[in-house]
Design a protein around this motif. Structure first.
Motif, mmCIF file in Angstrom:
data_model
loop_
_atom_site.group_PDB
_atom_site.id
_atom_site.type_symbol
_atom_site.label_atom_id
_atom_site.label_comp_id
_atom_site.label_asym_id
_atom_site.label_seq_id
_atom_site.Cartn_x
_atom_site.Cartn_y
_atom_site.Cartn_z
ATOM 1 N N LEU A 1 -38.212 -7.614 48.448
ATOM 2 C CA LEU A 1 -36.874 -8.164 48.622
ATOM 3 C C LEU A 1 -35.836 -7.057 48.819
ATOM 4 O O LEU A 1 -35.075 -7.103 49.794
ATOM 5 C CB LEU A 1 -36.499 -9.067 47.450
ATOM 6 C CG LEU A 1 -35.114 -9.696 47.516
ATOM 7 C CD1 LEU A 1 -35.005 -10.618 48.718
ATOM 8 C CD2 LEU A 1 -34.841 -10.459 46.230
ATOM 9 N N PRO A 2 -35.783 -6.053 47.946
ATOM 10 C CA PRO A 2 -34.823 -4.962 48.211
ATOM 11 C C PRO A 2 -35.117 -4.221 49.523
ATOM 12 O O PRO A 2 -34.192 -3.783 50.211
ATOM 13 C CB PRO A 2 -34.991 -4.022 47.021
ATOM 14 C CG PRO A 2 -35.613 -4.837 45.948
ATOM 15 C CD PRO A 2 -36.413 -5.890 46.642
ATOM 16 N N ALA A 3 -36.391 -4.106 49.871
ATOM 17 C CA ALA A 3 -36.737 -3.437 51.133
ATOM 18 C C ALA A 3 -36.224 -4.246 52.327
ATOM 19 O O ALA A 3 -35.714 -3.684 53.296
ATOM 20 C CB ALA A 3 -38.245 -3.232 51.236
ATOM 21 N N GLY A 4 -36.329 -5.561 52.244
ATOM 22 C CA GLY A 4 -35.812 -6.423 53.307
ATOM 23 C C GLY A 4 -34.296 -6.342 53.416
ATOM 24 O O GLY A 4 -33.734 -6.290 54.516
ATOM 25 N N LEU A 5 -33.627 -6.336 52.269
ATOM 26 C CA LEU A 5 -32.166 -6.200 52.274
ATOM 27 C C LEU A 5 -31.748 -4.829 52.803
ATOM 28 O O LEU A 5 -30.748 -4.720 53.520
ATOM 29 C CB LEU A 5 -31.616 -6.419 50.862
ATOM 30 C CG LEU A 5 -31.726 -7.853 50.325
ATOM 31 C CD1 LEU A 5 -31.311 -7.904 48.866
ATOM 32 C CD2 LEU A 5 -30.920 -8.814 51.169
ATOM 33 N N ASP A 6 -32.511 -3.819 52.444
ATOM 34 C CA ASP A 6 -32.243 -2.471 52.948
ATOM 35 C C ASP A 6 -32.402 -2.437 54.469
ATOM 36 O O ASP A 6 -31.599 -1.828 55.174
ATOM 37 C CB ASP A 6 -33.189 -1.479 52.277
ATOM 38 C CG ASP A 6 -32.787 -0.043 52.506
ATOM 39 O OD1 ASP A 6 -31.589 0.216 52.751
ATOM 40 O OD2 ASP A 6 -33.666 0.826 52.432
ATOM 41 N N PHE A 7 -33.433 -3.100 54.984
ATOM 42 C CA PHE A 7 -33.648 -3.205 56.424
ATOM 43 C C PHE A 7 -32.436 -3.860 57.080
ATOM 44 O O PHE A 7 -31.914 -3.380 58.084
ATOM 45 C CB PHE A 7 -34.916 -4.015 56.712
ATOM 46 C CG PHE A 7 -35.141 -4.288 58.169
ATOM 47 C CD1 PHE A 7 -35.722 -3.335 58.980
ATOM 48 C CD2 PHE A 7 -34.766 -5.503 58.727
ATOM 49 C CE1 PHE A 7 -35.933 -3.588 60.322
ATOM 50 C CE2 PHE A 7 -34.967 -5.758 60.067
ATOM 51 C CZ PHE A 7 -35.546 -4.799 60.869
#
Length: 167
Positions: free
Chosen positions: A120-126
């Protein structure tokens, strides 16, 4: 306007003139490496009845815009590098955890929860990295630009100071 109107009836808005001249200049230059000298720019401006003062102001505006675009490109490259680093860290940590889960339990079970939870944080970071419009992007750019200018100023001052000490 149709193609059959006589030349004396044709009229164009300022925006239309700019676009037509851009197309004409682009077609005039056979290859992308063709450059115009400042003298040629002055001659073109004179033919278009543009005063040298207006040309100088336009050139300053263009330089400011060009500098701003270069800064934005550098900022976007900086954000992309940071994202790639965080993504590789995410992949390494989760790959290690999945390997531990696979070796330890004979299958992948609990590591999938960590993978999804950290995804989830990786997706938001993307999303934040590739979102290049909006107020958040502008604020992040302004902050980075300020910090970048401060670093450049400090670097310049230190370089001058070290040069003064060496002499």
């Amino acid at each position: 306007m149709t193609a059959f109107e006589p030349n004396s009836i044709r009229s164009y808005s300022q925006e239309d003139v700019q676009q037509i001249l851009q197309f004409a200049i682009a077609r005039q230059a056979d290859d992308k490496d063709t450059e115009f000298s400042y003298q040629q720019l002055l001659e073109i401006a004179a033919e278009l009845e543009i005063s040298p003062e207006s040309l100088n102001l336009a050139e300053r505006d263009w330089q400011a815009q060009h500098s701003q675009m270069q800064s934005r490109k550098a900022f976007d490259a900086h954000r992309l590098r940071k994202f790639k680093k965080r993504l590789s860290n995410y992949a390494i940590v989760n790959g290690f955890l999945m390997l531990v889960d696979l070796v330890g339990g004979g299958g992948v079970s609990w590591s999938l929860y960590i993978l999804l939870f950290c995804g989830l944080p990786a997706g938001l970071d993307f999303w934040n990295t590739f979102q290049t419009k909006g107020e958040e992007y502008e604020m992040a750019f302004q902050k980075w630009n300020r910090n970048h200018q401060i670093k450049q100023t400090i670097s310049t001052v230190l370089n001058r100071w070290f040069k003064a000490l060496q002499t």
